[in-house]
Design a protein around this motif. Structure first.
Motif, PDB file in Angstrom:
ATOM      1  N   GLN A   1     -14.918   1.949 -22.663  1.00  0.00           N
ATOM      2  CA  GLN A   1     -14.327   0.820 -22.167  1.00  0.00           C
ATOM      3  C   GLN A   1     -14.644   1.168 -20.609  1.00  0.00           C
ATOM      4  N   ASP A   2     -15.721   0.423 -20.088  1.00  0.00           N
ATOM      5  CA  ASP A   2     -15.933   0.647 -18.532  1.00  0.00           C
ATOM      6  C   ASP A   2     -16.646   1.940 -18.257  1.00  0.00           C
ATOM      7  N   GLY A   3     -17.264   2.456 -19.019  1.00  0.00           N
ATOM      8  CA  GLY A   3     -17.706   3.857 -18.771  1.00  0.00           C
ATOM      9  C   GLY A   3     -16.588   5.020 -18.984  1.00  0.00           C
ATOM     10  N   LEU A   4     -15.673   4.719 -19.808  1.00  0.00           N
ATOM     11  CA  LEU A   4     -14.490   5.838 -19.763  1.00  0.00           C
ATOM     12  C   LEU A   4     -14.198   5.581 -21.144  1.00  0.00           C
ATOM     13  N   ASN A   5     -13.781   6.990 -21.788  1.00  0.00           N
ATOM     14  CA  ASN A   5     -13.334   7.171 -23.274  1.00  0.00           C
ATOM     15  C   ASN A   5     -11.981   7.145 -23.023  1.00  0.00           C
ATOM     16  N   ARG A   6     -11.258   5.900 -23.608  1.00  0.00           N
ATOM     17  CA  ARG A   6     -10.023   5.800 -23.564  1.00  0.00           C
ATOM     18  C   ARG A   6      -9.405   6.103 -25.142  1.00  0.00           C
TER      19      ARG A   6
ATOM     20  N   LEU B   1     -22.963   2.273 -28.814  1.00  0.00           N
ATOM     21  CA  LEU B   1     -22.172   3.325 -28.780  1.00  0.00           C
ATOM     22  C   LEU B   1     -20.718   2.636 -28.452  1.00  0.00           C
ATOM     23  N   ILE B   2     -19.857   2.633 -29.511  1.00  0.00           N
ATOM     24  CA  ILE B   2     -18.466   2.013 -28.961  1.00  0.00           C
ATOM     25  C   ILE B   2     -17.356   2.990 -28.835  1.00  0.00           C
ATOM     26  N   GLY B   3     -17.556   4.232 -28.889  1.00  0.00           N
ATOM     27  CA  GLY B   3     -16.559   5.115 -29.164  1.00  0.00           C
ATOM     28  C   GLY B   3     -16.890   6.472 -29.568  1.00  0.00           C
ATOM     29  N   VAL B   4     -15.877   7.178 -29.709  1.00  0.00           N
ATOM     30  CA  VAL B   4     -15.883   8.866 -30.195  1.00  0.00           C
ATOM     31  C   VAL B   4     -14.750   9.265 -31.312  1.00  0.00           C
ATOM     32  N   ILE B   5     -15.051   9.801 -32.331  1.00  0.00           N
ATOM     33  CA  ILE B   5     -13.906  10.459 -33.015  1.00  0.00           C
ATOM     34  C   ILE B   5     -14.128  11.934 -33.060  1.00  0.00           C
ATOM     35  N   THR B   6     -13.146  12.541 -32.732  1.00  0.00           N
ATOM     36  CA  THR B   6     -13.157  14.063 -32.374  1.00  0.00           C
ATOM     37  C   THR B   6     -11.938  14.472 -33.265  1.00  0.00           C
TER      38      THR B   6
ATOM     39  N   PRO C   1      -8.272   9.001 -18.901  1.00  0.00           N
ATOM     40  CA  PRO C   1      -9.435   8.590 -19.796  1.00  0.00           C
ATOM     41  C   PRO C   1     -10.603   9.555 -19.275  1.00  0.00           C
ATOM     42  N   ILE C   2     -11.459   9.778 -20.224  1.00  0.00           N
ATOM     43  CA  ILE C   2     -12.588  10.877 -20.142  1.00  0.00           C
ATOM     44  C   ILE C   2     -13.735  10.095 -19.691  1.00  0.00           C
ATOM     45  N   PRO C   3     -14.247  10.688 -18.689  1.00  0.00           N
ATOM     46  CA  PRO C   3     -15.607  10.212 -18.154  1.00  0.00           C
ATOM     47  C   PRO C   3     -16.915  10.611 -18.805  1.00  0.00           C
ATOM     48  N   LEU C   4     -17.871   9.921 -18.659  1.00  0.00           N
ATOM     49  CA  LEU C   4     -19.247  10.623 -19.186  1.00  0.00           C
ATOM     50  C   LEU C   4     -19.672  12.025 -18.570  1.00  0.00           C
TER      51      LEU C   4
ATOM     52  N   ALA D   1     -15.813  14.562 -25.641  1.00  0.00           N
ATOM     53  CA  ALA D   1     -16.176  12.970 -25.629  1.00  0.00           C
ATOM     54  C   ALA D   1     -17.244  12.399 -24.929  1.00  0.00           C
ATOM     55  N   GLY D   2     -17.160  13.064 -23.638  1.00  0.00           N
ATOM     56  CA  GLY D   2     -18.201  12.671 -22.741  1.00  0.00           C
ATOM     57  C   GLY D   2     -19.553  13.375 -23.042  1.00  0.00           C
ATOM     58  N   ARG D   3     -19.727  14.388 -23.647  1.00  0.00           N
ATOM     59  CA  ARG D   3     -21.070  15.128 -24.176  1.00  0.00           C
ATOM     60  C   ARG D   3     -21.389  14.222 -25.272  1.00  0.00           C
ATOM     61  N   THR D   4     -20.536  13.851 -26.126  1.00  0.00           N
ATOM     62  CA  THR D   4     -21.001  13.248 -27.378  1.00  0.00           C
ATOM     63  C   THR D   4     -21.517  11.920 -26.909  1.00  0.00           C
ATOM     64  N   VAL D   5     -21.021  11.190 -26.125  1.00  0.00           N
ATOM     65  CA  VAL D   5     -21.539   9.743 -25.783  1.00  0.00           C
ATOM     66  C   VAL D   5     -23.000   9.951 -25.033  1.00  0.00           C
ATOM     67  N   LEU D   6     -23.153  11.058 -24.408  1.00  0.00           N
ATOM     68  CA  LEU D   6     -24.443  11.265 -23.541  1.00  0.00           C
ATOM     69  C   LEU D   6     -25.469  11.665 -24.791  1.00  0.00           C
ATOM     70  N   GLU D   7     -24.982  12.219 -25.637  1.00  0.00           N
ATOM     71  CA  GLU D   7     -26.366  12.949 -26.567  1.00  0.00           C
ATOM     72  C   GLU D   7     -26.105  11.981 -27.666  1.00  0.00           C
ATOM     73  N   ARG D   8     -25.331  11.028 -27.996  1.00  0.00           N
ATOM     74  CA  ARG D   8     -25.410  10.077 -29.150  1.00  0.00           C
ATOM     75  C   ARG D   8     -25.663  10.663 -30.367  1.00  0.00           C
ATOM     76  N   ARG D   9     -24.969  11.715 -30.624  1.00  0.00           N
ATOM     77  CA  ARG D   9     -25.007  12.437 -31.816  1.00  0.00           C
ATOM     78  C   ARG D   9     -23.763  13.289 -32.145  1.00  0.00           C
ATOM     79  N   ALA D  10     -23.657  14.060 -33.343  1.00  0.00           N
ATOM     80  CA  ALA D  10     -22.408  14.796 -33.415  1.00  0.00           C
ATOM     81  C   ALA D  10     -22.583  16.293 -32.426  1.00  0.00           C
ATOM     82  N   VAL D  11     -21.465  16.539 -31.682  1.00  0.00           N
ATOM     83  CA  VAL D  11     -21.460  17.459 -30.955  1.00  0.00           C
ATOM     84  C   VAL D  11     -20.249  18.474 -31.499  1.00  0.00           C
ATOM     85  N   HIS D  12     -20.867  19.889 -31.582  1.00  0.00           N
ATOM     86  CA  HIS D  12     -20.047  20.977 -32.174  1.00  0.00           C
ATOM     87  C   HIS D  12     -19.733  21.939 -31.171  1.00  0.00           C
ATOM     88  N   ILE D  13     -18.591  22.213 -30.626  1.00  0.00           N
ATOM     89  CA  ILE D  13     -18.242  23.215 -29.605  1.00  0.00           C
ATOM     90  C   ILE D  13     -17.248  24.213 -30.411  1.00  0.00           C
TER      91      ILE D  13
END
Length: 734
Positions: free
Chosen positions: A56-61, A135-140, A80-83, A89-101
C-alpha cells in the motif's frame, strides 16, 4: 518413504482444505483466513513464524502474523517495510518471485536487524502475492535456526500464496459488492429521505417550520449526527429556527444566540467563507468561541453548510457529533443536498407567502372598494344622514373585523361630540354614550380630534391615559380601540370609533380605510347640513318669489294704471270730439226740428223754393243724425277698448279693419302723450292701403302693441317739434 510422502501429501491437502474452508466461512474478512493460512503453512513447512504483508502506497504493511513475539509484532505494525533489498518483503517485491534467505544474519544485503534481534529469525522465505500481474503483497515465513526451505516447501508456500490472492480477491469483490449494496441502500435511503422532505414541503406550503424540522432531522439521521439545527436570517443576524437531538438546556441556549460572519462559531465561519466548513474537534479549535456547545451540548465534531439563494447565504444547516469523528465528504455532499432543499422550501414559502399576501391584499382591496362603493352610493342616493351614517359605520366595523362602532358629530356650540349612529351596540350602551359628553382631548376620540390623526390603542387595559372603569363604562369588555377624526379643512366635524372585544391588533390598512370612510361621513353630514340650508334657502326664495310676484302684480297694476291713465287722457281727448259733434249736431238738429215744426203747417202752401229749403234742412238734419250715430259708435268703441285694456290681455280673435285699428291707436297714443306734455306736438301723415281686407287678430292685444310702438316713438321725439312721423303700418306686412 512412500508412507512419509503420503502422510505429507495428506497433510498438505488437509491444510489446503482448512484454508479454503476458512475462506468460505469468512467472506470478506481476511484476518481469520490469513491466520489459518499462516498457521497451517508454518506447521507443514516447519517454520517458526510467518507474515502476510499488503503493498500500500509503496510500503509493505503487515496485515497478519504468526509465531512472533509481541514486541516484534508491534515493531512490524509501526514500521512498514519499504521496497529494497534490505528486507525480505522489500526484496521479494522488487524481484517479483520467491526469495530465499538462508541466514539473515549472514546476508550482506539484509539490513533489518530487528528481524534477527527481536524476531529471532535466521532462515527466511518470501513469496509475492500477484493478481493479474499486479503485485498486491508478500507472504513470508521464517525459522529461528539456519535451515534452508526445501523446493517442495517453497512450492507449498507458493500454493498458499495463490490461496491468499484468491482470498484477497474474494474479499475485495465481496467488499465491493457490499459497498455497492451499501451505496445503493444509502442512495435509496437518501432518495426516500428526499422524497419525505419533498412531501413535507408540498404539504406545508405556507408553514416552513415542519419543513425545517424534517430537513435537519433527516440530515442528522442519514449522516450519523447526534444533533443539529438550521439557522435562518432574521434581520441582520442568524438564529436557529429548527433543532433536533438537543437537550432542553442546550436548545434554550442555542435559540438565544445570534450569529454574524466570523470565526467564533461554525455558523459564523460558514457565513464568512460562503462554503461548507467542518471543525474536527471544537474543544481543540483555538478560534471557536461558543464554549456552551462543548460544555452543555457535548459537541465535539461539527459541520456547517450554507443555504445559498442567488449567491447570498440565507441560512446555515449545522450537524454535530458528541464524539471526535469528522463527517465524510459524501455526508457533507448529502448535507448540501438537504441545504438546497431547505433553500427551495424557504423560497417557496416566501413566494407563496408573498402571493398569499398579495392575494389577501387584492381581496381586501376589492372588499374595501365594494364597501366604499356601497358607502358612496348611500351618500349619493340618500339625503337621510342617519341612513348614510348607519351604512358607513356598519361597513367600517365589518371590514375592520371589529365588534362595534360609533360615529359622532361635533357640536360647535357646546364643544362636545354627540353620537349620531352606532353599530353592534345595545340601546343601553348607546344611551351611556349619549349621556357622556366627550370634549376635545378626552378619550381616544378627543385625542384623535386634537391630533388631527387616528389614535390606536391595542389594549385599553394598559392605556394609562384612560380613567378607571366604573359601572356602565362604555369600554367595559373592550380590548382594542381605533378612533379617527372627521375633518373638513382641518376643522373637526366629528369622529369615527371602532372597538374590538377580542385580543388582536387591527390590520395595518384599517386606519387608512377608516380615514376614507370618515371622509364620506363628513360628506354625508355636510350634505345633510347643505340640504337643510337648501331647504331654508328654498323657503326663503319661495317667500321672496311670492313677494316678488306680488310686487310684480302691483307693478303691472301700476303700469296698467299708468297706461290706463295715458289711455284715458287720450280717450278723453278723443271722446271729446265725437261728443262735441253729438252735442253740436244734436242742438242743431233740435233747432232744425223746431223750424221744421213751425214750417210744417205751411209746407203745402210753400212754393218750390221753400220746399227745396225744407228738403235741404231735412237732408242736413238727416246728415247730422248720421254723424251723431257715427260719432256715438266711435265713442262706444273707444270706451269698449278702454274697458278691454283695463281688464288685461284678451285672447279673443275677430276680423277687424287693421287700418282703422292702427289709426285709432295712433290717435290714442298722440293724445295720451299730449295729455302728459302739452308742449308736445308732431305732424302725423297717414297713408293707409284702401283695399286692405279685414284680418283676424286679437284687437285689444294689437292695440296695446301699436300703443307701445307709437308711444315709444313719441317719447323719443319729444322736444323736437315739427318733426313728422309717417305711419306706414297699414302697408303690406307680414
Amino acid at each position: 518413504r512412500l508412507l512419509t510422502e503420503t502422510r505429507e501429501a495428506l497433510e498438505q491437502q488437509t491444510a489446503t482444505a482448512e484454508v479454503l474452508q476458512a475462506i468460505n466461512s469468512s467472506p470478506g474478512d481476511l484476518a481469520p483466513v490469513f491466520d489459518a493460512m499462516l498457521e497451517k503453512a508454518a506447521r507443514i513447512c516447519q517454520a517458526d513464524s510467518g507474515f502476510v504483508f499488503r503493498l500500500q502506497d509503496g510500503l509493505n504493511r503487515m496485515v497478519a502474523a504468526f509465531g512472533i513475539p509481541a514486541e516484534y509484532k508491534k515493531f512490524q505494525t509501526h514500521n512498514p517495510i519499504p521496497l529494497g533489498r534490505g528486507t525480505l518483503a522489500g526484496r521479494t517485491v522488487l524481484e517479483r518471485r520467491a526469495v530465499h534467505i538462508v541466514d539473515a544474519a549472514a546476508d550482506p544485503e539484509y539490513t533489518r536487524a530487528e528481524a534477527v534481534q527481536i524476531g529471532g529469525q535466521r532462515t527466511m522465505l518470501g513469496v509475492p502475492l500477484i493478481r493479474e500481474d499486479a503485485l498486491i503483497g508478500v507472504i513470508t515465513f521464517g525459522r529461528s535456526r539456519v535451515e534452508p526451505f526445501t523446493e517442495k516447501q517453497i512450492a507449498l508456500v507458493t500454493t498458499f500464496a495463490d490461496q491468499a490472492v484468491i482470498a484477497i480477491e474474494n474479499a475485495r469483490l465481496l467488499n465491493e459488492l457490499r459497498q455497492r449494496t451499501h451505496d445503493l441502500e444509502e442512495s435509496l435511503e437518501y432518495q426516500t429521505a428526499t422524497s419525505d422532505v419533498l412531501k413535507v414541503i408540498s404539504r406545508s406550503t405556507f408553514d416552513l417550520q415542519p419543513v425545517l424540522d424534517t430537513l435537519c432531522e433527516m440530515a442528522g439521521r442519514l449522516c450519523g449526527a447526534d444533533l443539529g439545527g438550521i439557522a435562518t436570517r432574521q434581520g441582520d443576524v442568524y438564529r436557529f429556527a429548527a433543532t433536533f437531538g438537543q437537550s432542553p438546556d442546550f436548545d434554550a441556549v442555542l435559540r438565544q444566540q445570534s450569529h454574524s460572519p466570523g470565526r467564533g462559531s461554525i455558523i459564523g465561519r460558514v457565513l464568512a467563507e460562503g462554503r461548507a466548513v467542518q471543525i474536527a474537534d471544537l474543544a481543540a479549535d483555538p478560534d471557536y468561541a461558543v464554549p456552551e456547545s462543548v460544555r452543555i451540548g457535548k459537541v465535539r465534531s461539527n459541520v456547517g453548510v450554507p443555504l445559498i439563494r442567488e449567491g447570498l447565504p440565507i441560512g446555515v444547516i449545522v450537524l454535530g457529533r458528541q464524539r471526535i469523528e469528522p463527517f465524510t465528504e459524501r455526508q457533507i455532499e448529502l448535507v448540501r443536498t438537504f441545504a438546497d432543499q431547505a433553500v427551495i422550501a424557504i423560497e417557496n414559502t416566501r413566494l407563496l407567502g408573498e402571493l398569499k399576501e398579495r392575494t389577501d391584499a387584492l381581496t381586501r382591496s376589492v372588499t374595501e372598494l365594494q364597501a366604499l362603493e356601497e358607502v358612496l352610493r348611500a351618500v349619493n342616493s340618500s339625503l337621510d344622514v342617519d341612513t348614510v351614517l348607519a351604512t358607513i359605520i356598519g361597513r367600517a366595523v365589518g371590514l375592520s373585523q371589529a365588534d362595534e362602532g360609533t360615529i359622532y358629530q361635533f357640536d360647535d356650540s357646546e364643544q362636545v361630540f354627540v353620537p349620531k349612529s352606532a353599530f353592534g351596540m345595545s340601546a343601553d350602551r348607546v344611551a351611556v354614550l349619549r349621556e357622556r359628553k366627550i370634549r376635545l382631548g378626552e378619550t381616544h376620540l378627543g385625542r384623535a380630534a386634537v391630533a388631527r390623526a387616528p389614535v390606536y390603542v391595542n389594549d385599553v387595559h394598559q392605556d394609562p391615559t384612560m380613567p378607571g372603569r366604573g359601572a356602565g363604562n362604555v369600554l367595559e369588555g373592550i380590548h382594542a380601540v381605533l378612533a379617527v377624526p372627521l375633518l373638513r379643512d382641518d376643522r373637526v366635524v366629528g369622529g369615527l370609533v371602532i372597538r374590538r372585544r377580542r385580543v388582536g391588533a387591527f390590520a395595518p390598512t384599517i386606519p387608512t380605510l377608516l380615514q376614507t370612510f370618515a371622509g364620506q361621513a363628513v360628506l354625508a353630514i355636510e350634505n345633510a347640513g347643505l340640504f337643510r340650508e337648501a331647504g331654508r334657502a328654498r323657503a326663503e326664495a319661495e317667500a321672496a318669489l311670492a313677494d316678488l310676484r306680488r310686487a310684480q302684480d302691483r307693478l303691472i297694476h301700476a303700469e296698467k294704471m299708468a297706461s290706463l291713465g295715458q289711455l284715458t287722457a287720450g280717450i278723453a281727448h278723443e271722446i271729446k270730439n265725437p261728443l262735441n259733434f253729438v252735442n253740436n249736431f244734436a242742438a242743431l238738429s233740435v233747432e232744425l226740428l223746431d223750424e221744421l215744426k213751425a214750417a210744417a203747417e205751411a209746407v203745402a202752401a210753400l212754393d218750390a223754393d221753400k220746399r227745396a229749403d225744407i228738403d235741404e234742412t231735412i237732408a242736413i238734419l238727416t246728415g247730422n243724425l248720421d254723424k251723431i250715430a257715427e260719432h256715438g259708435r266711435r265713442a262706444d268703441n273707444i270706451v269698449k277698448n278702454m274697458l278691454e285694456h283695463s281688464r288685461g290681455v284678451s285672447g279673443e280673435r275677430r276680423s277687424v279693419d287693421i287700418s282703422a285699428l292702427v289709426d285709432e291707436a295712433l290717435n290714442l297714443a298722440y293724445h295720451g302723450t299730449r295729455a302728459q306734455d302739452q308742449s308736445f306736438n308732431i305732424t302725423m301723415e297717414r297713408d293707409y292701403a284702401p283695399a286692405l281686407k279685414p284680418i283676424e287678430v286679437a284687437p285689444q292685444e294689437m292695440t296695446r302693441v301699436f300703443l307701445n310702438l307709437f308711444g315709444n316713438g313719441f317719447m323719443r321725439r319729444r322736444g323736437a317739434p315739427g318733426r313728422a312721423a309717417t305711419d306706414r303700418s297699414s302697408r303690406p306686412w307680414g
